[in-house]
Scaffold this active site. Structure first.
Site, PDB file in Angstrom:
ATOM      1  N   ASP A 126      30.803  34.244  46.718  1.00 44.04           N
ATOM      2  CA  ASP A 126      31.024  33.122  45.796  1.00 44.04           C
ATOM      3  C   ASP A 126      32.268  32.330  46.178  1.00 44.04           C
ATOM      4  OD1 ASP A 126      32.563  35.406  45.014  1.00 44.04           O
ATOM      5  OD2 ASP A 126      32.961  34.477  43.077  1.00 44.04           O
ATOM      6  N   GLU A 193      33.631  37.415  42.905  1.00 45.47           N
ATOM      7  CA  GLU A 193      35.039  37.780  43.107  1.00 45.47           C
ATOM      8  C   GLU A 193      35.962  36.803  42.416  1.00 45.47           C
ATOM      9  OE1 GLU A 193      39.001  37.865  45.227  1.00 45.47           O
ATOM     10  OE2 GLU A 193      37.610  36.219  44.995  1.00 45.47           O
TER      11      GLU A 193
HETATM   12 ZN   LIG Z   1      38.533  35.288  48.197  1.00 42.58          ZN
END
Ligand SMILES: [Zn+2]
Length: 492
Positions: A126, A193
């Site tokens: 992401d 994340e």
């Molecule tokens: Zn990162």
């Protein structure tokens, strides 16, 4: 008068002894990494340009994270997954691929020796959004993956699709050579994340449940800094720990009432006093222990005589070094838990005295502190202010433990890093100031490190999460070769 002379001689002897110790320690200072070089196989051939083109393609999938627990556009992730399977057929044939938490990807290649702990490489799929209105300031459209003057542009180029693609370039090239590892190789690519890391947490839990205890985990987080401030030159910084995260709500209560007759101390006064008291009592710093001490030990032998003398004799000059390092906000953040008031709120109307006002203060916890000890420290700072309370806001993260710089895993990563630095640049351990997915693997992997051999200037760091994010084609090649050597040497 005789006793005066005797006293002076004693002082002189003591001064000479001190000078002797300081000089001896200075002259004996040696770089700690010199002892532990691991022999690496030659890297496989990597087609940099083709790898960069595949990174460009990965960037075009808008795998944006905006809000914890919400996937903006699941189809973009599925598109990326299908692309990876097409682009890396050998890897997808040899590794098993599992979906965890729907969109996180866990790849496993078993080793020939099932009793050997596997190695674990991390990256995330992401990316953060592009701030509305800033698209025009980019050298290229932010999700174009365009190649301009040896740079791949786009959100995620550096954070962290570059790593993800480089790892797969490495496995693909190794498998083409008939790679059969002794240790297993696990790749874990989280999908969120940038917001919560729930995907990484689920993959870590799955490994734990299966009783898989990797030898080490390697994630993003640190790089080759070309203008490292201590040496003024290039240094490969390997993240051996990361700071924790805690926000607290500082609330100040008073009686309230009509603003025409304010009390001696209003809620606003108390809150202001509390913030000043908290900021005036910083957390303990220090250059003796922890990642800062290890960093100085690694860089000291490279510095001029005076700096080397100070670093080799921190028992004497520690205070002086600390004062210099903490003069810059970036330096101070390495030494201690930081205190940043970020939100002030309260009051409904200009003629009403509020009964409660509050501030949010964001702390980044140094590994020597904990959520509990930091809370106690803050509360002690405001103990004499009536009506002020401090409570955690949201879910805090403890700082990570500090991974070893002595063992074979660090020696392997440091050696692989040293193969991809500008000529003669040192490798040194460092504290990561931001949070990465790797924190979820603490307690699962034996050691957790954070490093990519990307060559970056400090000024470039604002491009990550900012405008004009990019990755050099040469960095793409370096990363792919680095991961290939690390996997081949680590898994043999
Ligand atoms: Zn990162």
């Amino acid at each position: 008068m005789k006793w005066v002379w005797r006293g002076l001689v004693l002082v002189l002897v003591a001064v000479l002894a001190l000078v002797g110790v300081v000089l001896a320690r200075t002259l004996m200072m040696r770089a700690p990494e010199a002892a532990a070089a691991v022999e690496l196989p030659a890297p496989p051939a990597i087609d940099e340009a083709a790898a960069a083109a595949r990174l460009g393609e990965a960037i075009r999938f808008r795998t944006i994270s905006r809000e914890a627990g919400v996937v903006d556009d699941p189809e973009s992730f599925r598109g990326l997954h299908a692309f990876l399977a097409r682009a890396y057929p050998r890897t997808h044939a040899a590794f098993t691929r599992e979906y965890v938490n729907d969109l996180s990807l866990l790849y496993t290649l078993p080793g020939s020796d099932p009793s050997a702990a596997p190695i674990l490489l991390l990256a995330h799929q992401d990316v953060v959004p592009v701030e509305a209105g800033t698209e025009g300031d980019w050298e290229a459209e932010p999700f174009s993956g365009a190649l301009i003057d040896g740079m791949v542009y786009g959100r995620g180029a550096a954070d962290d699709k570059g790593s993800l693609i480089a790892i797969l370039e490495a496995t693909e090239a190794l498998l083409a050579q008939g790679f059969t590892p002794r240790r297993g190789v696990i790749l874990a690519f989280g999908h969120d994340e940038e917001v919560s890391g729930a995907g990484a947490a689920a993959m870590a839990a799955l490994l734990r449940e299966r009783n898989i205890r990797p030898w080490f985990a390697l994630d993003e987080g640190m790089a080759v800094v070309l203008d490292e401030p201590t040496t003024g030159g290039p240094v490969a910084l390997i993240g051996v720990a990361e700071k924790g995260y805690m926000s607290v709500r500082v609330a100040a209560r008073a009686e309230g009432g009509h603003s025409s007759m304010p009390q001696a101390e209003t809620a606003a006064d108390k809150l202001a006093r509390a913030i000043i008291a908290i900021r005036a009592r910083p957390f303990r710093g220090g250059v003796q222990d922890g990642p800062a001490g290890a960093l100085l030990d690694a860089l000291g032998p490279r510095l001029g005589f005076m700096q080397r003398m100070a670093i080799a004799n921190r028992w004497l000059f520690g205070g002086l070094i600390e004062e210099q390092v903490s003069a810059s906000p970036a330096g101070d953040a390495i030494l201690r838990t930081t205190i940043a008031p970020t939100i002030l709120a309260g009051g409904a109307k200009d003629n009403i005295l509020p009964q409660e006002m509050h501030a949010i203060i964001n702390l980044r916890l140094h590994p020597r502190d904990s959520v509990a000890s930091a809370l106690a420290h803050l509360r002690a700072s405001v103990a004499d202010i009536d009506g002020v309370t401090i409570e955690p806001e949201g879910a805090p993260n403890e700082p990570s433990p500090v991974s070893s710089t002595q063992g074979e895993a660090y020696a392997l990563i440091a050696s692989a890093a040293a193969a991809h630095v500008p000529e003669g640049a040192p490798v040194a351990p460092m504290l990561v100031l931001a949070a990465t997915d790797s924190r979820h693997y603490v307690g699962v992997a034996e050691n957790v490190y954070r490093f990519q051999p990307v060559w970056a200037r400090r000024a470039d760091l604002s491009r990550v999460h900012g405008t004009g994010e990019r990755l050099a084609v040469a960095d793409m090649g370096r990363m792919a070769r680095f991961y290939a050597q690390l996997i081949a040497a680590g898994a043999r």
